[in-house]
Motif scaffolding. Structure first.
Motif, short mmCIF file in Angstrom:
data_model
loop_
_atom_site.label_atom_id
_atom_site.label_comp_id
_atom_site.label_asym_id
_atom_site.label_seq_id
_atom_site.Cartn_x
_atom_site.Cartn_y
_atom_site.Cartn_z
N GLU A 1 0.73 -1.44 0.33
CA GLU A 1 0.09 0.00 -0.07
C GLU A 1 0.87 1.32 -0.04
O GLU A 1 0.36 2.31 -0.21
CB GLU A 1 -0.97 0.13 1.17
N ASN A 2 2.05 1.10 0.15
CA ASN A 2 3.11 2.26 0.14
C ASN A 2 3.91 2.47 -1.10
O ASN A 2 4.59 3.38 -1.37
CB ASN A 2 4.04 2.23 1.33
N ALA A 3 3.50 1.51 -1.93
CA ALA A 3 4.22 1.27 -3.27
C ALA A 3 4.16 2.61 -4.19
O ALA A 3 5.06 3.10 -4.79
CB ALA A 3 4.17 0.04 -4.10
N PRO B 1 3.49 11.61 -8.27
CA PRO B 1 1.95 11.85 -8.50
C PRO B 1 1.98 13.20 -9.22
O PRO B 1 2.74 13.99 -8.91
CB PRO B 1 1.34 12.08 -7.16
N ARG B 2 1.17 13.12 -10.27
CA ARG B 2 0.76 14.54 -10.89
C ARG B 2 0.09 15.65 -10.25
O ARG B 2 0.13 16.81 -10.60
CB ARG B 2 0.23 14.15 -12.33
N ALA C 1 -5.90 8.05 -4.50
CA ALA C 1 -6.59 6.73 -3.91
C ALA C 1 -6.46 5.81 -5.17
O ALA C 1 -5.88 4.73 -5.13
CB ALA C 1 -8.15 6.83 -3.75
N VAL C 2 -6.66 6.11 -6.48
CA VAL C 2 -6.50 5.24 -7.47
C VAL C 2 -5.28 4.57 -7.83
O VAL C 2 -4.83 3.72 -7.98
CB VAL C 2 -7.24 5.86 -8.94
N LEU C 3 -4.16 5.63 -7.86
CA LEU C 3 -2.78 5.62 -7.64
C LEU C 3 -2.33 4.50 -6.78
O LEU C 3 -1.68 3.61 -7.16
CB LEU C 3 -1.90 6.67 -7.74
N GLN C 4 -2.63 4.67 -5.39
CA GLN C 4 -2.40 3.87 -4.51
C GLN C 4 -2.97 2.51 -4.72
O GLN C 4 -2.14 1.29 -4.56
CB GLN C 4 -2.82 4.17 -3.12
N THR D 1 1.81 4.40 -17.30
CA THR D 1 0.35 3.99 -17.51
C THR D 1 -0.38 4.06 -15.91
O THR D 1 -1.52 4.16 -16.04
CB THR D 1 0.51 2.42 -18.10
N LEU D 2 0.29 3.57 -14.96
CA LEU D 2 -0.18 3.98 -13.68
C LEU D 2 -0.79 5.23 -13.30
O LEU D 2 -1.70 5.24 -13.03
CB LEU D 2 0.65 3.48 -12.71
N MET D 3 -0.02 6.25 -13.91
CA MET D 3 -0.56 7.70 -13.60
C MET D 3 -1.59 7.90 -14.65
O MET D 3 -2.46 8.66 -14.19
CB MET D 3 0.93 8.55 -14.28
N GLU D 4 -1.66 7.41 -15.59
CA GLU D 4 -2.76 7.45 -16.61
C GLU D 4 -4.18 6.81 -16.07
O GLU D 4 -5.28 7.34 -16.30
CB GLU D 4 -2.57 6.91 -18.11
N ILE D 5 -3.81 5.59 -15.56
CA ILE D 5 -5.05 5.01 -14.85
C ILE D 5 -5.52 5.81 -13.71
O ILE D 5 -6.74 6.05 -13.47
CB ILE D 5 -4.63 3.80 -14.32
#
Length: 392
Positions: A204-206, A212-213, A221-224, A249-253
Motif C-alpha cells: 500500500e506504500n508502493a 504523482p501528477r 486513491a486510484v494510484l495507491q 500507465t499507472l499515472m494515466e490510470i
C-alpha cells in the motif's frame, strides 16, 4: 605488513565445504561480505555469487550450485560474536533479509564509516580501496553476466577483490573511529540498517515510489490501489514491476479511473489481452474496492510547510555554518544535515530533524540555533570562516 595470499578462485558448491569454511570463521572477529546479483528479469534480486572473507581466508560461494544449502552461511551471519562488514550495505542486506528472514548482525558499513571519517558523501568502494588499501580495482569484469556458468578465474578474482581489500579498509576506518571517539556516531547509523522495517515496503506504500501528477484525493486513491496491485503481482510472479504495468500507465490510470475492461483497453500501454483477462479484472477490482472505501482511508500528500518570508538569507548562513563545521570535524555534510533540515531549523527551533539530535546536534545543531538567534556570527579571516561570539 600483511601480504594477502593468492585467493582460491574455485567457488564453493557443496554444503559440507561451505560448513567447514563458515565454521572456520565462527571465531573470527569479523567477516567481510559482498554479493553479485542480477534483477533485470526478476522482481527479487537473483543472487549469483556471494563473497566472504575472514582476516586470512576469502572464498566465493555459488548459490546457484545444485543441492547447495546456504544455511551454514546464514548461521555465520546470525552469529552476533562476528562483526559483518559491508560496503554500501543496503542492497546486500535486503537480499540476505529476504533469504534468511532476518537482518545479519552486528553490522559495519564502510561507506557510512568513511562519511563519518571525512571521505565525502557516498564514497565508492574503488575510491576507498585506492585511498586506504592502495589497491587498483580491475573493472573489466564489472558487467559480467553473473548467472552464466562456468565463471572464469578472472571473474571470481574480481568478485573476491570486493571483500579482500575491504579488510584493510575496515581495519583503517575502525582505527580512525576509535582514535577520534566517533564509534558511537557510526552505531547510530548501523541501528537503521539493522532494523528489519528498513527493508519492508508494504504494497500500500508502493505508490510513494512514484511522482504523482496531482494531490487530488481520488487521483491518489486510484494510484495507491493500482500501484499496490502491481506490487503484489510483481512479487508473486517474480518479474519487474514495469513488466506488469509501466509507471506512466499507472499515472494515466489514476488520472482516468477505469471502470470496465473497455476503459483499460483504450489506455496506451495496455493490451486487449490484459484488459479482458484475469490481470485486468484484478486491477479493476482493486480500484473499485479503493474508491468504495471511506475517504479518510485514502492517501494524502502532506504539503511542505511554506517557509516564512525573508528566511532565505538565514538558510544560506546555515549552509555556510554546516560546511564550516563539517570541514572542522572532517565529516560528510550529507551525514549531518540535508537542505530540507536547514529549511526546517531556520523556521522552527524544535524541528524534528536528525541535525538537532544526538551527535549531530553537538557538532552542528546547537551552534545553528545560536547563529539563528544572534548569539554567534560568521566572520571571514583570511581564506577561512570563523565563529564569533556575540554579547547580548
Amino acid at each position: 605488513m600483511r601480504t594477502d595470499p593468492a585467493p582460491n578462485t574455485a567457488p564453493i558448491t557443496a554444503t559440507d565445504e561451505l560448513s567447514r569454511f563458515c565454521a572456520s570463521l565462527a571465531t573470527a572477529p569479523y567477516v567481510t561480505v559482498d554479493t553479485e546479483f542480477m534483477r533485470e528479469t526478476t522482481f527479487w534480486p537473483m543472487v549469483c555469487l556471494i563473497q566472504v572473507a575472514g582476516p586470512e581466508e576469502a572464498r566465493a560461494i555459488d548459490p546457484l550450485a545444485e543441492g547447495l544449502s546456504l544455511e551454514p552461511l546464514f548461521e555465520l551471519l546470525r552469529n552476533r560474536a562476528v562483526l559483518k562488514v559491508f560496503h554500501a550495505a543496503r542492497q546486500d542486506l535486503e537480499i540476505f533479509t529476504k533469504l534468511m528472514g532476518e537482518v545479519p548482525a552486528p553490522l559495519f558499513d564502510t561507506q557510512v564509516a568513511a562519511m563519518v571519517c571525512g571521505f565525502g558523501d557516498q564514497v565508492s568502494y574503488e575510491q576507498l580501496a585506492s585511498k586506504l588499501a592502495g589497491a587498483q580495482i580491475d573493472k573489466s569484469s564489472r558487467f559480467t553476466d553473473w548467472a552464466r556458468r562456468p565463471l572464469t578465474d578472472k571473474q571470481v578474482r574480481y568478485a573476491l577483490s570486493d571483500v579482500t581489500h575491504l579488510r584493510k579498509c575496515f581495519d583503517k576506518l575502525r582505527a580512525r573511529l576509535l582514535k577520534s571517539g566517533r564509534a558511537d556516531w557510526l552505531n547510530e547509523e548501523m541501528a537503521l540498517l539493522a532494523d528489519p522495517a528498513t527493508y519492508e515496503i508494504p504494497p500500500e506504500n508502493a505508490w510513494k515510489r512514484l511522482k504523482p501528477r496531482t494531490t487530488k484525493p481520488e487521483y491518489l486513491a486510484v494510484l495507491q490501489a493500482a500501484a499496490a496491485w502491481r506490487e503484489i503481482e510483481a512479487r508473486n510472479r517474480d518479474i519487474p514491476r514495469q513488466r506488469i504495468i509501466r509507471d506512466e500507465t499507472l499515472m494515466e490510470i489514476a488520472a482516468h479511473p477505469p471502470k470496465v475492461a473497455d476503459d483499460l483497453e483504450r489506455m496506451r500501454g495496455l493490451s486487449k489481452g490484459f484488459a479482458e483477462g484475469k490481470m485486468g479484472a484484478g486491477l479493476l477490482a482493486a480500484i473499485a474496492e479503493k474508491l468504495a472505501s471511506p475517504r479518510e482511508t485514502w492517501p494524502v500528500v502532506e504539503k511542505e510547510a511554506e517557509l516564512p518570508r525573508g528566511i532565505g538569507p538565514l538558510v544560506e548562513l546555515l549552509k555556510v555554518l554546516l560546511k564550516m563545521k563539517c570541514d572542522d570535524f572532517d565529516v560528510a555534510q550529507k551525514l549531518v544535515a540535508s537542505s530540507s533540515d536547514l529549511d526546517k531549523i531556520a523556521a522552527d527551533d524544535k524541528a524534528v530533524v536528525p541535525a538537532l539530535q544526538g551527535w549531530r546536534r553537538e557538532i552542528f545543531g546547537n551552534d545553528a540555533l545560536r547563529l539563528k538567534h544572534g548569539e554567534l556570527a560568521l566572520a571571514a579571516e583570511g581564506n577561512r570562516i570563523k565563529l564569533v561570539e556575540l554579547k547580548k
